[in-house]
Design a protein around this motif. Structure first.
Motif, short mmCIF file in Angstrom:
data_model
loop_
_atom_site.label_atom_id
_atom_site.label_comp_id
_atom_site.label_asym_id
_atom_site.label_seq_id
_atom_site.Cartn_x
_atom_site.Cartn_y
_atom_site.Cartn_z
N GLY A 162 13.19 -25.33 12.48
CA GLY A 162 14.00 -24.24 12.99
C GLY A 162 13.74 -22.93 12.26
N THR A 163 12.83 -22.93 11.29
CA THR A 163 12.46 -21.73 10.53
C THR A 163 11.04 -21.91 10.01
N ASN A 164 10.37 -20.81 9.76
CA ASN A 164 9.07 -20.86 9.09
C ASN A 164 9.08 -19.99 7.84
N VAL A 165 10.28 -19.71 7.32
CA VAL A 165 10.44 -18.85 6.15
C VAL A 165 10.55 -19.71 4.90
N ILE A 166 9.56 -19.61 4.04
CA ILE A 166 9.58 -20.33 2.76
C ILE A 166 10.53 -19.60 1.82
N THR A 167 11.39 -20.38 1.16
CA THR A 167 12.35 -19.79 0.25
C THR A 167 12.05 -20.10 -1.21
N GLN A 168 11.18 -21.10 -1.45
CA GLN A 168 10.95 -21.51 -2.83
C GLN A 168 9.61 -22.22 -2.96
N GLY A 190 10.11 -12.29 -4.49
CA GLY A 190 10.13 -11.58 -3.22
C GLY A 190 11.58 -11.48 -2.79
N PRO A 191 11.84 -10.80 -1.69
CA PRO A 191 13.24 -10.65 -1.29
C PRO A 191 13.94 -11.99 -1.05
N ASN A 192 13.20 -13.00 -0.63
CA ASN A 192 13.83 -14.28 -0.31
C ASN A 192 13.10 -15.48 -0.91
N VAL A 193 12.22 -15.25 -1.88
CA VAL A 193 11.42 -16.34 -2.42
C VAL A 193 11.59 -16.45 -3.94
N ASP A 194 11.77 -17.69 -4.40
CA ASP A 194 11.84 -17.99 -5.83
C ASP A 194 10.69 -18.90 -6.21
N ILE A 195 10.22 -18.75 -7.44
CA ILE A 195 9.40 -19.78 -8.07
C ILE A 195 10.36 -20.57 -8.94
N GLU A 196 10.39 -21.88 -8.72
CA GLU A 196 11.26 -22.76 -9.49
C GLU A 196 10.38 -23.57 -10.44
N LEU A 197 10.63 -23.43 -11.74
CA LEU A 197 9.98 -24.27 -12.73
C LEU A 197 10.88 -25.48 -12.97
#
Length: 150
Positions: free
Chosen positions: A6-12, A68-75
């Motif tokens: 339902g989405t193609n927006v990566i958030t993380q 980015g406005p909607n993206v995190d890098i999670e360690l």
């Protein structure tokens, strides 16, 4: 054509590490930002973690970088309890673990991915929501994480 989630927006983007303090400091230096606060996933009673369909006491230390406005890098630095984090860190070493998408309707999308040949590996709860990791290695060559926030 509609995206399967339902989405193609990566958030993380999730990255497994052995030493979160050291790696977090390197990322902070690279991005030119302060080192973020470290978090630890919830205790088993709160997180209700299941790995390969069985309860797990797995926990992990985490650090998040907004890239980015909607993206995190999670360690992610996992403990030694059974989890997809521990398994993949032991098998593959440090590095890329998953990409995540925010969904509305976790159960529905868990079912959709299972039917699509992307079985559920791990799921759990966090304050304000839940997550699920699916094995999409055969088709997409990675692990997918679903995040659903209340």
């Amino acid at each position: 054509m509609e995206p399967i989630l339902g989405t193609n927006v990566i958030t993380q983007v999730g990255i497994l590490v052995n030493d979160i303090e050291k790696t977090s400091a390197e990322y902070a230096k690279f991005f030119g930002v302060p080192q973020p606060e470290l978090f630890i996933t919830g205790v088993p009673e709160e997180a209700q973690t299941e790995y390969l369909g069985k309860p797990s006491n797995a926990r992990a230390r985490q650090a998040f970088f907004k890239v980015g406005p909607n993206v995190d890098i999670e360690l992610i630095e996992p403990d030694h309890e059974p989890s997809t984090w521990r398994h993949d860190l032991d098998q593959n070493g440090e590095g890329f673990h998953h990409i995540a998408f925010v969904v509305n309707g976790m159960k529905k999308y868990n079912d959709v991915l299972n039917v699509a040949g992307m079985p559920l590996l791990q799921k759990g709860e966090y304050p304000g929501g839940r997550y699920a990791y699916h094995d999409a290695n055969d088709s997409l060559k990675l692990i997918l994480e679903l995040l659903e926030n209340d």
